[in-house]
Every structure is written in C-alpha cells, then in structure tokens.
Motif scaffolding. Structure first.
Motif, PDB file in Angstrom:
ATOM      1  N   TRP A   1       0.950  -0.919   0.365  1.00 18.55           N
ATOM      2  CA  TRP A   1      -0.145  -0.355   0.068  1.00 18.55           C
ATOM      3  C   TRP A   1       1.312   1.363   0.311  1.00 18.55           C
ATOM      4  CZ3 TRP A   1      -2.549  -2.656   4.752  1.00 18.55           C
ATOM      5  CH2 TRP A   1      -3.831  -3.891   4.222  1.00 18.55           C
ATOM      6  N   SER A   2       0.169   2.448  -0.510  1.00 14.43           N
ATOM      7  CA  SER A   2       1.047   3.878  -0.767  1.00 14.43           C
ATOM      8  C   SER A   2       1.586   4.219   0.566  1.00 14.43           C
ATOM      9  CB  SER A   2       0.409   4.954  -1.365  1.00 14.43           C
ATOM     10  OG  SER A   2      -0.887   4.598  -0.771  1.00 14.43           O
ATOM     11  N   SER A   3       0.254   3.567   1.815  1.00  8.73           N
ATOM     12  CA  SER A   3       0.173   4.186   3.123  1.00  8.73           C
ATOM     13  C   SER A   3      -0.757   3.294   4.400  1.00  8.73           C
ATOM     14  CB  SER A   3      -0.329   5.338   3.133  1.00  8.73           C
ATOM     15  OG  SER A   3      -1.599   5.233   3.163  1.00  8.73           O
ATOM     16  N   ALA A   4      -0.361   3.101   5.414  1.00  9.90           N
ATOM     17  CA  ALA A   4      -0.295   2.087   6.032  1.00  9.90           C
ATOM     18  C   ALA A   4      -2.183   2.983   7.063  1.00  9.90           C
ATOM     19  CB  ALA A   4      -0.173   2.195   7.266  1.00  9.90           C
ATOM     20  N   PRO A   5      -2.985   1.140   6.744  1.00  6.95           N
ATOM     21  CA  PRO A   5      -4.641   1.711   7.304  1.00  6.95           C
ATOM     22  C   PRO A   5      -4.809   2.575   8.091  1.00  6.95           C
ATOM     23  CG  PRO A   5      -4.211  -0.278   6.582  1.00  6.95           C
ATOM     24  CD  PRO A   5      -2.798  -0.045   6.655  1.00  6.95           C
ATOM     25  N   VAL A   6      -5.612   3.407   8.462  1.00  7.57           N
ATOM     26  CA  VAL A   6      -6.222   3.664   9.985  1.00  7.57           C
ATOM     27  C   VAL A   6      -6.453   2.291  10.794  1.00  7.57           C
ATOM     28  CG1 VAL A   6      -7.324   5.100  11.164  1.00  7.57           C
ATOM     29  CG2 VAL A   6      -5.858   5.920   9.290  1.00  7.57           C
ATOM     30  N   SER A   7      -7.420   2.048  10.188  1.00  5.26           N
ATOM     31  CA  SER A   7      -7.564   0.662  11.176  1.00  5.26           C
ATOM     32  C   SER A   7      -8.123  -0.381  10.311  1.00  5.26           C
ATOM     33  CB  SER A   7      -9.611   0.879  11.534  1.00  5.26           C
ATOM     34  OG  SER A   7      -9.663  -0.105  11.909  1.00  5.26           O
ATOM     35  N   VAL A   8      -7.674  -1.887  10.456  1.00  3.33           N
ATOM     36  CA  VAL A   8      -8.040  -3.342  10.168  1.00  3.33           C
ATOM     37  C   VAL A   8      -9.067  -3.462  11.170  1.00  3.33           C
ATOM     38  CG1 VAL A   8      -7.032  -5.126   8.933  1.00  3.33           C
ATOM     39  CG2 VAL A   8      -5.606  -3.454   8.984  1.00  3.33           C
ATOM     40  N   THR A   9     -10.205  -4.667  10.441  1.00  4.55           N
ATOM     41  CA  THR A   9     -10.762  -5.180  11.390  1.00  4.55           C
ATOM     42  C   THR A   9     -11.020  -6.467  10.591  1.00  4.55           C
ATOM     43  OG1 THR A   9     -13.023  -4.563   9.847  1.00  4.55           O
ATOM     44  CG2 THR A   9     -12.921  -3.084  11.601  1.00  4.55           C
ATOM     45  N   ALA A  10     -11.121  -7.948  11.515  1.00  2.20           N
ATOM     46  CA  ALA A  10     -11.293  -8.924  11.075  1.00  2.20           C
ATOM     47  C   ALA A  10     -12.151  -9.328  11.993  1.00  2.20           C
ATOM     48  CB  ALA A  10     -10.386  -9.049  12.069  1.00  2.20           C
ATOM     49  N   SER A  11     -12.525 -11.275  11.319  1.00  5.76           N
ATOM     50  CA  SER A  11     -13.364 -11.554  12.105  1.00  5.76           C
ATOM     51  C   SER A  11     -13.932 -13.473  11.927  1.00  5.76           C
ATOM     52  CB  SER A  11     -14.879 -11.637  11.645  1.00  5.76           C
ATOM     53  OG  SER A  11     -15.159 -11.431  10.703  1.00  5.76           O
ATOM     54  N   ALA A  12     -13.075 -14.791  12.284  1.00  7.08           N
ATOM     55  CA  ALA A  12     -12.790 -15.341  11.802  1.00  7.08           C
ATOM     56  C   ALA A  12     -13.769 -16.231  11.404  1.00  7.08           C
ATOM     57  CB  ALA A  12     -12.093 -16.254  12.987  1.00  7.08           C
ATOM     58  N   SER A  13     -14.144 -17.985  10.485  1.00  7.68           N
ATOM     59  CA  SER A  13     -15.102 -18.746  10.583  1.00  7.68           C
ATOM     60  C   SER A  13     -15.228 -19.281  11.653  1.00  7.68           C
ATOM     61  CB  SER A  13     -15.138 -18.750   8.932  1.00  7.68           C
ATOM     62  OG  SER A  13     -13.811 -19.930   9.267  1.00  7.68           O
ATOM     63  N   TYR A  14     -14.901 -19.288  12.167  1.00  2.51           N
ATOM     64  CA  TYR A  14     -14.676 -20.418  13.739  1.00  2.51           C
ATOM     65  C   TYR A  14     -14.955 -19.230  15.123  1.00  2.51           C
ATOM     66  CZ  TYR A  14     -10.297 -19.830  14.427  1.00  2.51           C
ATOM     67  OH  TYR A  14      -8.217 -19.876  14.760  1.00  2.51           O
ATOM     68  N   ASP A  15     -15.044 -19.736  16.359  1.00  3.44           N
ATOM     69  CA  ASP A  15     -15.555 -19.311  17.090  1.00  3.44           C
ATOM     70  C   ASP A  15     -14.095 -18.908  18.071  1.00  3.44           C
ATOM     71  OD1 ASP A  15     -16.356 -18.370  19.477  1.00  3.44           O
ATOM     72  OD2 ASP A  15     -17.420 -20.733  19.976  1.00  3.44           O
ATOM     73  N   THR A  16     -13.554 -17.740  17.828  1.00  2.00           N
ATOM     74  CA  THR A  16     -11.790 -17.498  18.477  1.00  2.00           C
ATOM     75  C   THR A  16     -12.588 -15.488  18.445  1.00  2.00           C
ATOM     76  OG1 THR A  16     -10.056 -17.307  18.269  1.00  2.00           O
ATOM     77  CG2 THR A  16     -11.140 -17.700  16.227  1.00  2.00           C
ATOM     78  N   TYR A  17     -11.714 -15.198  19.080  1.00  2.00           N
ATOM     79  CA  TYR A  17     -11.364 -13.270  19.130  1.00  2.00           C
ATOM     80  C   TYR A  17      -9.574 -13.431  18.497  1.00  2.00           C
ATOM     81  CZ  TYR A  17      -9.580  -9.280  20.701  1.00  2.00           C
ATOM     82  OH  TYR A  17     -10.039  -8.034  21.193  1.00  2.00           O
ATOM     83  N   VAL A  18     -10.709 -12.445  17.163  1.00  2.00           N
ATOM     84  CA  VAL A  18      -9.265 -12.117  16.550  1.00  2.00           C
ATOM     85  C   VAL A  18      -8.297 -10.552  17.090  1.00  2.00           C
ATOM     86  CG1 VAL A  18      -8.921 -11.181  13.897  1.00  2.00           C
ATOM     87  CG2 VAL A  18     -10.417 -13.416  14.582  1.00  2.00           C
ATOM     88  N   TRP A  19      -7.501 -10.473  16.917  1.00  2.00           N
ATOM     89  CA  TRP A  19      -6.781  -9.367  16.572  1.00  2.00           C
ATOM     90  C   TRP A  19      -6.335  -8.849  16.334  1.00  2.00           C
ATOM     91  CZ3 TRP A  19      -5.502 -12.831  20.224  1.00  2.00           C
ATOM     92  CH2 TRP A  19      -3.864 -13.525  20.365  1.00  2.00           C
ATOM     93  N   ILE A  20      -5.649  -7.917  15.855  1.00  2.00           N
ATOM     94  CA  ILE A  20      -4.535  -7.380  14.267  1.00  2.00           C
ATOM     95  C   ILE A  20      -3.140  -6.013  14.743  1.00  2.00           C
ATOM     96  CG2 ILE A  20      -4.269  -6.449  12.346  1.00  2.00           C
ATOM     97  CD1 ILE A  20      -8.252  -6.738  13.569  1.00  2.00           C
ATOM     98  N   THR A  21      -2.104  -7.241  14.645  1.00  2.00           N
ATOM     99  CA  THR A  21      -0.835  -6.491  14.865  1.00  2.00           C
ATOM    100  C   THR A  21      -0.240  -6.037  14.157  1.00  2.00           C
ATOM    101  OG1 THR A  21       0.326  -8.104  15.246  1.00  2.00           O
ATOM    102  CG2 THR A  21      -1.032  -7.174  17.152  1.00  2.00           C
TER     103      THR A  21
END
Length: 70
Positions: free
Chosen positions: A23-43
């Motif tokens: 990308w030309s610049s970093a995103p301000v935010s990234v959101t995510a969800s999994a197809s199974y029962d778990t907690y997702v976070w972005i680093t």
C-alpha cells in the motif's frame, strides 16, 4: 477489491497469519472476523501489511475475513 479486503486461510493449529500488501500508506484501521469461534486481533499494521492473531487455534483449516480502512 482485494486491495482493501480479503479472506485469509489459517491452518489447523496456527494462531497467526501474516498478510503482505504493498500500500502507499498504512491503513488507519483493520477489522477482522474468523469463520470459527475465536477472538481475532490485528498487530503490526503498516504499508506492507499486518498480522492477524487468534486466541484459539482452529482444529481445521479456516478463514479469517478482514477489511482495511484509510
């Protein structure tokens, strides 16, 4: 559009997926969800991508869906 959203495959037993982008610049935010029962976070969000992390490893190959916002 694969430049700002996609579905990544996470293999059985794994807890991270590295997403590589140019990308030309970093995103301000990234959101995510999994197809199974778990907690997702972005680093490590930057112009070259980010890392998806899950609390619980899946017992089978699964998907993590993400969207980046500028």
């Amino acid at each position: 559009n694969d430049s700002f959203r996609a579905a990544e495959t996470i293999k059985s037993g794994e807890t991270t997926v590295t997403v590589t982008k140019n990308w030309s610049s970093a995103p301000v935010s990234v959101t995510a969800s999994a197809s199974y029962d778990t907690y997702v976070w972005i680093t490590n969000i930057n112009q070259n991508g980010f890392t998806l992390n899950v609390k619980n490893a899946s017992l089978q190959e699964s998907k993590i869906y993400w969207t980046a916002i500028w």
